[in-house]
Design an enzyme around this catalytic site. Structure first.
Site, mmCIF file in Angstrom:
data_model
loop_
_atom_site.group_PDB
_atom_site.id
_atom_site.type_symbol
_atom_site.label_atom_id
_atom_site.label_comp_id
_atom_site.label_asym_id
_atom_site.label_seq_id
_atom_site.Cartn_x
_atom_site.Cartn_y
_atom_site.Cartn_z
ATOM 1 N N LEU A 122 0.588 -1.432 0.095
ATOM 2 C CA LEU A 122 -0.648 0.591 0.045
ATOM 3 C C LEU A 122 0.963 1.057 -0.272
ATOM 4 O O LEU A 122 0.610 2.536 -0.037
ATOM 5 C CB LEU A 122 -1.150 -0.095 0.864
ATOM 6 N N PHE A 124 2.430 3.404 -2.613
ATOM 7 C CA PHE A 124 1.792 4.044 -3.261
ATOM 8 C C PHE A 124 0.805 5.126 -2.851
ATOM 9 O O PHE A 124 0.389 6.100 -2.763
ATOM 10 C CB PHE A 124 2.206 3.782 -4.459
ATOM 11 N N TYR A 125 0.352 3.967 -2.699
ATOM 12 C CA TYR A 125 -1.448 4.271 -2.011
ATOM 13 C C TYR A 125 -1.273 5.705 -0.905
ATOM 14 O O TYR A 125 -1.931 6.699 -0.786
ATOM 15 C CB TYR A 125 -2.718 3.206 -1.771
ATOM 16 N N LEU A 126 -1.507 4.828 0.061
ATOM 17 C CA LEU A 126 -0.415 6.092 1.173
ATOM 18 C C LEU A 126 0.014 7.075 1.014
ATOM 19 O O LEU A 126 0.029 8.194 1.660
ATOM 20 C CB LEU A 126 0.526 5.381 2.375
ATOM 21 N N LYS A 129 -2.479 9.414 -0.439
ATOM 22 C CA LYS A 129 -3.451 9.992 0.212
ATOM 23 C C LYS A 129 -2.090 11.182 1.189
ATOM 24 O O LYS A 129 -2.942 12.313 1.839
ATOM 25 C CB LYS A 129 -3.653 8.788 1.353
#
Length: 210
Positions: A122, A124-126, A129
């Site tokens: 996760l 890249f997602y974090l 965000k």
């Protein structure tokens, strides 16, 4: 209060529409597809068609508060994560500022400020965000950034643990939605960023202790 929910057709978004309606707010659900309208109406909300990657001004205008609960989804690639989770959020924040709305509640994620703390898959997602959160923090909006741990579909207990940084844990989407709504009317939650998991403190009391 007239509240716009971005990502209204998602799991947490639908709960936000339902709970806002039950709390006597006027809930408006931002959705991308015509066929999603009936679900929002069934939950007591008013659907508004708009795309976070485009012009959302017509959706934001006239609202008292805006909530971001949208997400690109686990089945999409990095390009969608960037365009929705970061750029879509920033686009909505800019429209919120443009129309003079002061309250913005962001559904973020635990470890968004330090992706190395989170699940490697996760990262890249974090990061995306976290960049959206940072943009929000540098505005004049009365923001609240909620960073839950692992989300479950469990029953609401209305009891949570919050803090600038908390140990990894779970929390129900229901309690996340209730916490986001409670932050609308709790001044102590303004200009605050916090992580949350299930705990022993009533939501309203937890926000007062931030």
């Amino acid at each position: 209060m007239k509240v716009l929910v971005a990502g209204a057709n998602g799991s947490t978004g639908r709960l936000l529409i339902q709970y806002l309606n039950e709390a006597n707010h006027e809930a408006y659900g931002l959705i991308r597809k015509e066929e999603q309208k009936s679900e929002i109406e069934k939950l007591g909300g008013t659907p508004i068609l708009a795309d976070l990657e485009g012009d959302v001004g017509h959706a934001v205008k006239g609202m008292d508060a805006v909530m971001f609960a949208a997400g690109s989804g686990s089945s999409t690639g990095a390009d969608k994560t960037e365009s929705v989770d970061r750029d879509g959020a920033i686009n909505l924040i800019k429209s919120t500022e443009k129309f003079g709305i002061k309250k913005f509640v962001m559904l973020s994620a635990m470890a968004a400020d330090d992706p190395s703390r989170g699940n490697e898959a996760l990262e890249f997602y974090l990061k995306m965000k976290g960049e959206a959160d940072d943009y929000l923090k540098n505005t004049e909006l009365d923001y609240t950034i909620v960073r839950p741990g692992a989300l479950t579909d469990g029953e609401s207990t209305s009891k949570i643990q919050v803090g600038e940084s908390v140990d990894r844990g779970e929390v129900s989407r229901a309690d996340v939605a209730k916490t986001m709504i409670a932050s609308l009317n709790e001044p102590n939650a303004y200009h605050k960023t916090f992580e949350m998991i299930e705990g022993d403190t009533q939501i309203e009391e937890a926000l007062k202790q931030l």
